[in-house]
Motif scaffolding. Structure first.
Motif, PDB file in Angstrom:
ATOM      1  N   ASN A 128      -6.603   9.182  -0.552  1.00  0.00           N
ATOM      2  CA  ASN A 128      -5.186   8.990   0.488  1.00  0.00           C
ATOM      3  C   ASN A 128      -6.837   8.967   1.878  1.00  0.00           C
ATOM      4  O   ASN A 128      -6.448   7.580   2.567  1.00  0.00           O
ATOM      5  CB  ASN A 128      -4.869  10.150   1.500  1.00  0.00           C
ATOM      6  CG  ASN A 128      -5.283  11.358   1.436  1.00  0.00           C
ATOM      7  OD1 ASN A 128      -5.859  11.658   1.061  1.00  0.00           O
ATOM      8  ND2 ASN A 128      -4.657  12.199   1.626  1.00  0.00           N
ATOM      9  N   GLU A 186      -1.725   4.003   7.593  1.00  0.00           N
ATOM     10  CA  GLU A 186      -0.461   3.913   6.251  1.00  0.00           C
ATOM     11  C   GLU A 186      -1.463   3.578   4.820  1.00  0.00           C
ATOM     12  O   GLU A 186      -2.033   3.015   4.732  1.00  0.00           O
ATOM     13  CB  GLU A 186       0.455   2.586   6.293  1.00  0.00           C
ATOM     14  CG  GLU A 186       1.348   3.087   8.092  1.00  0.00           C
ATOM     15  CD  GLU A 186       1.958   1.307   7.816  1.00  0.00           C
ATOM     16  OE1 GLU A 186       2.619   0.314   7.078  1.00  0.00           O
ATOM     17  OE2 GLU A 186       2.513   1.282   9.759  1.00  0.00           O
ATOM     18  N   PRO A 187      -0.634   4.727   4.399  1.00  0.00           N
ATOM     19  CA  PRO A 187      -0.581   5.154   2.994  1.00  0.00           C
ATOM     20  C   PRO A 187      -0.187   3.991   1.638  1.00  0.00           C
ATOM     21  O   PRO A 187      -1.706   3.643   0.675  1.00  0.00           O
ATOM     22  CB  PRO A 187       0.469   5.986   2.071  1.00  0.00           C
ATOM     23  CG  PRO A 187       1.012   6.953   3.520  1.00  0.00           C
ATOM     24  CD  PRO A 187       0.720   5.498   5.021  1.00  0.00           C
ATOM     25  N   ALA A 188       0.071   3.021   2.517  1.00  0.00           N
ATOM     26  CA  ALA A 188       0.311   1.413   1.547  1.00  0.00           C
ATOM     27  C   ALA A 188      -1.016   0.563   1.919  1.00  0.00           C
ATOM     28  O   ALA A 188      -1.509  -0.044   1.014  1.00  0.00           O
ATOM     29  CB  ALA A 188       1.239   0.932   2.096  1.00  0.00           C
ATOM     30  N   THR A 228      -6.530   3.640  16.748  1.00  0.00           N
ATOM     31  CA  THR A 228      -5.845   4.350  15.992  1.00  0.00           C
ATOM     32  C   THR A 228      -6.561   5.152  14.805  1.00  0.00           C
ATOM     33  O   THR A 228      -5.726   6.090  14.159  1.00  0.00           O
ATOM     34  CB  THR A 228      -4.912   3.412  15.524  1.00  0.00           C
ATOM     35  OG1 THR A 228      -5.963   2.543  15.023  1.00  0.00           O
ATOM     36  CG2 THR A 228      -3.990   2.841  16.217  1.00  0.00           C
ATOM     37  N   GLN A 256      -2.726  -3.864  11.591  1.00  0.00           N
ATOM     38  CA  GLN A 256      -1.206  -3.051  11.862  1.00  0.00           C
ATOM     39  C   GLN A 256      -1.069  -1.473  10.857  1.00  0.00           C
ATOM     40  O   GLN A 256      -0.252  -1.232  11.486  1.00  0.00           O
ATOM     41  CB  GLN A 256       0.169  -3.648  11.910  1.00  0.00           C
ATOM     42  CG  GLN A 256      -0.398  -5.506  12.794  1.00  0.00           C
ATOM     43  CD  GLN A 256      -0.565  -5.379  14.232  1.00  0.00           C
ATOM     44  OE1 GLN A 256      -0.214  -4.054  15.169  1.00  0.00           O
ATOM     45  NE2 GLN A 256      -1.565  -5.277  14.716  1.00  0.00           N
ATOM     46  N   THR A 257      -1.288  -1.878   9.977  1.00  0.00           N
ATOM     47  CA  THR A 257      -1.228  -0.538   8.579  1.00  0.00           C
ATOM     48  C   THR A 257      -2.196   0.345   8.208  1.00  0.00           C
ATOM     49  O   THR A 257      -2.031   0.840   7.253  1.00  0.00           O
ATOM     50  CB  THR A 257      -0.963  -1.729   7.684  1.00  0.00           C
ATOM     51  OG1 THR A 257      -2.129  -1.822   6.736  1.00  0.00           O
ATOM     52  CG2 THR A 257       0.198  -2.739   8.044  1.00  0.00           C
TER      53      THR A 257
END
Ligand code: BT5
Length: 275
Positions: free
Chosen positions: A247, A206-208, A79, A202-203
């Motif tokens: 980011n 992601e931005p979080a 990923t 899983q994240t």
């Protein structure tokens, strides 16, 4: 006996296999050997004691028997990157994000399971009450084609016997039991860290993920010195106010005049400076 205790704690987790050793050179080394025999994703290597526990840049990780949690996970992750991004900078960013995955999993576990307030000293140290409690070592393996196989090694000081003396470390150290003031079951801690790691994974893109990582940084808003370890000495390469992360997970510093600097080099250390 220890094996049964560990098996019980690991029951039901989606692991790609477990190798446990009373003594090993380094769990990262064993993971590397396992990768040569096609270790699956989420293969776990665990040791009670390491004779050559590794930090970054050839540095050592100390932990007497029965005092610490020492493990490595093999992560086969598609990923994070695609083939057309195989630049050195992207590789460092990948390794940094995997380091953050370990750091967030440890932080979350210390918060939810033990109600402690850990911080991340970028890029790879977990602090409790200002002392280093855990360290993370990510190593990347190439097997010809993309994606790389990542070894995520984590060492957590549990009992006070795991805390090296001040003279032997570059930064003050502490351990989970001292911060908590109560005994800790190493293998319960292991299970919670693995559960959190599986959830955070899983994240990863992601931005979080970066936002949470940033929210746990030590020295935010403070002036820091950034050092680079040349192998023989620590060279001060930058000074600035620690703003946070961009980011990509690069460290954002601001100088006296408000100009921003972005650091990706994974071999840096931070020290809070008095001004
Ligand atoms: C790290 O490197 O902090 C990464 C440590 C990773 C250890 C795990 S254990 C399981 C897996 N298998 C391995 O062989 N390694 C991983 P670095 O940022 O370079 O910090 C290393 C420095 O931390 C050393 O030079 C010492 O100054 C200090 N140190 C060594 N042992 C320590 C400990 N138990 N607690 C606190 N600081 C320590």
């Amino acid at each position: 006996m220890i094996d049964a205790q560990i098996s019980q704690q690991l029951a039901g987790l989606p692991l790609g296999g477990v190798r446990f050793f009373d003594e090993l050179d380094s769990t990262n080394n064993e993971a590397s050997r396992w990768i040569r025999q096609e270790a699956p994703d989420m293969a776990l290597v665990l040791a009670d004691h390491q004779t050559e526990g590794k930090g970054r840049l050839g540095r050592k990780w100390f932990a007497p028997p029965e005092t610490a949690l020492l493990f490595s996970l093999v992560l086969r992750d598609e990923t994070v990157q695609s083939t057309d991004q195989k630049t050195e900078e992207n590789l460092i960013i990948t390794a940094m994000r995997m380091t953050a995955l370990g750091a967030l999993a440890v932080c979350d576990s210390l918060e939810t399971q033990y109600r402690l307030y850990p911080q991340i000293k970028w890029p790879n140290d977990i602090l409790l009450n200002g002392g280093k409690t855990a360290g993370i070592l990510v190593e990347t393996h190439w097997q010809g084609n993309y994606p790389p196989v990542v070894i995520l090694g984590i060492g957590i000081n549990i009992a006070s016997g795991s805390v090296p003396s001040d003279e032997t470390v570059r930064f003050p150290a502490t351990c989970l039991e001292d911060a908590l003031g109560a005994p800790v079951d190493r293998f319960v801690c292991l299970r919670v860290v693995l559960e959190n790691l599986i959830a955070w994974r899983q994240t990863l893109v992601e931005p979080a993920f970066v936002k949470t990582w940033e929210s746990k940084l030590a020295y935010r808003g403070e002036w820091v010195d950034v050092f680079e370890d040349t192998g023989t000495e620590m060279v001060n390469i930058q000074q600035g106010r620690l703003i946070g992360l961009d980011n990509l997970g690069r460290l954002r510093l601001q100088d006296d005049r408000g100009s921003e600097m972005f650091l990706i080099n994974g071999e840096l250390s931070l020290r809070a400076v008095q001004r």
